[in-house]
Scaffold this active site. Structure first.
Site, PDB file in Angstrom:
ATOM      1  N   GLU A  87       0.854  -1.189   0.000  1.00  0.00           N
ATOM      2  CA  GLU A  87       0.000   0.000   0.000  1.00  0.00           C
ATOM      3  C   GLU A  87       0.892   1.241   0.000  1.00  0.00           C
ATOM      4  O   GLU A  87       1.811   1.345   0.805  1.00  0.00           O
ATOM      5  CB  GLU A  87      -0.913  -0.018   1.224  1.00  0.00           C
ATOM      6  N   ARG A 104     -20.553  14.903  -1.850  1.00  0.00           N
ATOM      7  CA  ARG A 104     -20.964  13.921  -0.848  1.00  0.00           C
ATOM      8  C   ARG A 104     -20.529  14.390   0.527  1.00  0.00           C
ATOM      9  O   ARG A 104     -19.465  14.983   0.709  1.00  0.00           O
ATOM     10  CB  ARG A 104     -20.393  12.542  -1.159  1.00  0.00           C
ATOM     11  N   ASP A 138     -11.911  -1.857  -9.277  1.00  0.00           N
ATOM     12  CA  ASP A 138     -11.906  -0.655 -10.114  1.00  0.00           C
ATOM     13  C   ASP A 138     -10.723  -0.616 -11.069  1.00  0.00           C
ATOM     14  O   ASP A 138     -10.801   0.024 -12.116  1.00  0.00           O
ATOM     15  CB  ASP A 138     -11.899   0.595  -9.241  1.00  0.00           C
TER      16      ASP A 138
END
Length: 476
Positions: free
Chosen positions: A43, A201, A344
């Protein structure tokens, strides 16, 4: 018995590298962990987390989570909000521009399509990953085949460090570097396209939302999770409670009059166009100008300073496949057949069908099952033939077969999603020329058909099909 005659313990069959620690990457890690397949998750950020506000998991995704690992499903149910009484849940559509009355309802199921804050789910699942399996601050920049022909991939990271793996799975999101390594930087499919939609949002404190809309439209603890969609010209608003009713998640999706996203670009060669740009409440209110006063007041609860999030997807230039090819000159990095993409990174879609994360979970389940199948075959090979060069070659061949099988099983369904999502958003915004915006029956029929294509999918049969396809590819 002399130690020289004792059998040596079997070697771990394969080592999997996972690039990216979002939902798809973490679920794949837990699926491999549950099946005793060694892995390392890389990551680039200093912690496992997710950007964004709320997220929902459709019924097919929940079934897939249970097959990934029952403990993963248990944690999901702990984090997600629930309602007592076993009552049917619904999506409810309202005419946000006109009457604000409910115009349609779609049954979801009992205790189904639960949601919450993205970060809450990722953090809870990340806590299940065994220590030493995750490396932070590791940004992939390139891959190559290891010299010597042993079939391993060498990954190079931004700090110059190199790591090896037998197979690399890119779960690195819509701007996937892994996809670019597979397809080549000149391929149109190596980058996503702007959909012409952007969103605002935010999480609105539940007390404020309830004071405005009432409990029937926000939260009613014993009755429903109250998922509402307010439809109008060129925009729609989605609301549902999260964080065990502390907040109402509010998502405003707007059709952009400018077809070119103006979010700017990152610095340096190869940096991607930013998804965000500065926005504000005034722009959000302009999007619902002339709408029902209650919906304008709801949008008015958003903060004054907002981020405008562009919605990109892979619909215009879909990836031709989710794994690479061996040969050089095809635009890829030359080790593509041992690289694949998921979630994705493979088939990014807009949020309008609420299924991007769920399709990533399905991908992770298939990959975990197929890589387990590789390990099972390699263990048999070790017993029969020892650990020589033939086994190394066979390992690479089996990993390639697993990635081909994954692609063959997942490609058609996942390629359908971006286009279906665009079509639904056009219906919500009154942009389908064949359907009047206020023809609610037709709008709901078309929407329901697409939702049920997602929800009714047999994930158990998907796993069995993947195993059969793997055997087929291995035997070809």
């Amino acid at each position: 018995m002399p130690s020289s005659t004792m059998p040596s313990p079997p070697k771990p069959p394969i080592h999997v590298a996972i690039i990216g620690g979002g939902i798809t990457g973490v679920i794949l890690a837990l699926g491999l962990q549950h099946r005793n397949i060694p892995f390392t998750l890389y990551e680039r950020l200093p912690a496992l987390t997710e950007l964004g506000a709320g997220i929902g998991f459709s019924p097919n995704a929940e079934r897939a989570l249970a097959l990934v690992d029952p403990e993963v499903h248990r944690v999901y149910k702990r984090v997600a909000p629930t309602r007592a009484g076993g009552l049917m849940e619904y999506f409810q559509w309202a005419d946000g521009h006109g009457s604000n009355e409910v115009v349609a309802r779609l049954a979801i199921g009992v205790d189904a399509f639960q949601g919450g804050r993205r970060a809450d789910f990722v953090e809870a699942w990340a806590a299940l990953v065994e220590g030493g399996r995750v490396r932070f601050g590791m940004e992939l920049v390139d891959c190559r085949m290891k010299e010597g022909g042993d079939g391993r991939v060498v990954m190079r990271f931004a700090d110059g460090e190199e790591e090896e793996a037998d197979v690399v799975i890119g779960c690195d999101g819509i701007h996937s570097l892994t996809r670019r390594l597979i397809l080549g930087p000149s391929s149109p499919s190596s980058r996503p396209s702007y959909t012409g939609k952007y969103c605002y949002r935010s999480l609105v404190p539940m007390a404020h939302a309830t004071a405005l809309l009432g409990p029937a439209r926000t939260t009613s603890r014993s009755k429903s999770l109250n998922r509402f969609l307010y439809l109008g010209p060129d925009a729609h608003v989605v609301t549902y409670p999260v964080a065990r009713d502390q907040f109402l998640n509010v998502l405003l999706v707007v059709t952009d009059p400018d077809p070119t996203w103006r979010g700017g670009k990152g610095e340096g060669e190869g940096k991607e166009r930013h998804h965000t740009a500065p926005g504000d409440k005034e722009d959000a209110l302009r999007a619902v100008e002339g709408w029902n006063p209650a919906i304008r007041a709801l949008v008015g609860l958003l903060p004054d300073a907002l981020q405008k999030w562009a919605i990109f997807d892979m619909h215009e230039h879909p990836a031709p496949r989710y794994y690479g090819l061996d040969q050089e000159g095809g635009g890829g990095c030359g080790c593509g057949s041992l690289l694949a993409v998921a979630g994705d990174a493979a088939h990014a879609a807009g949020p309008h069908l609420g299924s991007g994360a769920g399709f990533g979970v399905e991908d992770a389940l298939v990959l975990a099952e197929l890589l387990e199948a590789v390990g099972e075959k390699l263990q048999l090979l070790q017993q029969d033939e020892g650990e020589g060069g033939k086994e190394k070659k066979k390992k690479a061949d089996l990993c390639r077969a697993a990635l081909v099988a994954y692609n063959n099983v997942r490609y058609e369904r996942t390629q359908w999603l971006p286009g279906a999502t665009r079509a639904v958003c056009a219906l919500f915004h009154g942009q389908n020329e064949a359907v009047r915006r206020d023809d609610w029956d037709t709008v709901m029929q078309e929407t329901s058909k697409r939702f049920h294509t997602i929800w009714d999918y047999d994930v158990g049969e998907m796993v069995e099909e993947a195993r059969r396809e793997f055997e087929k590819v291995v035997g070809a």
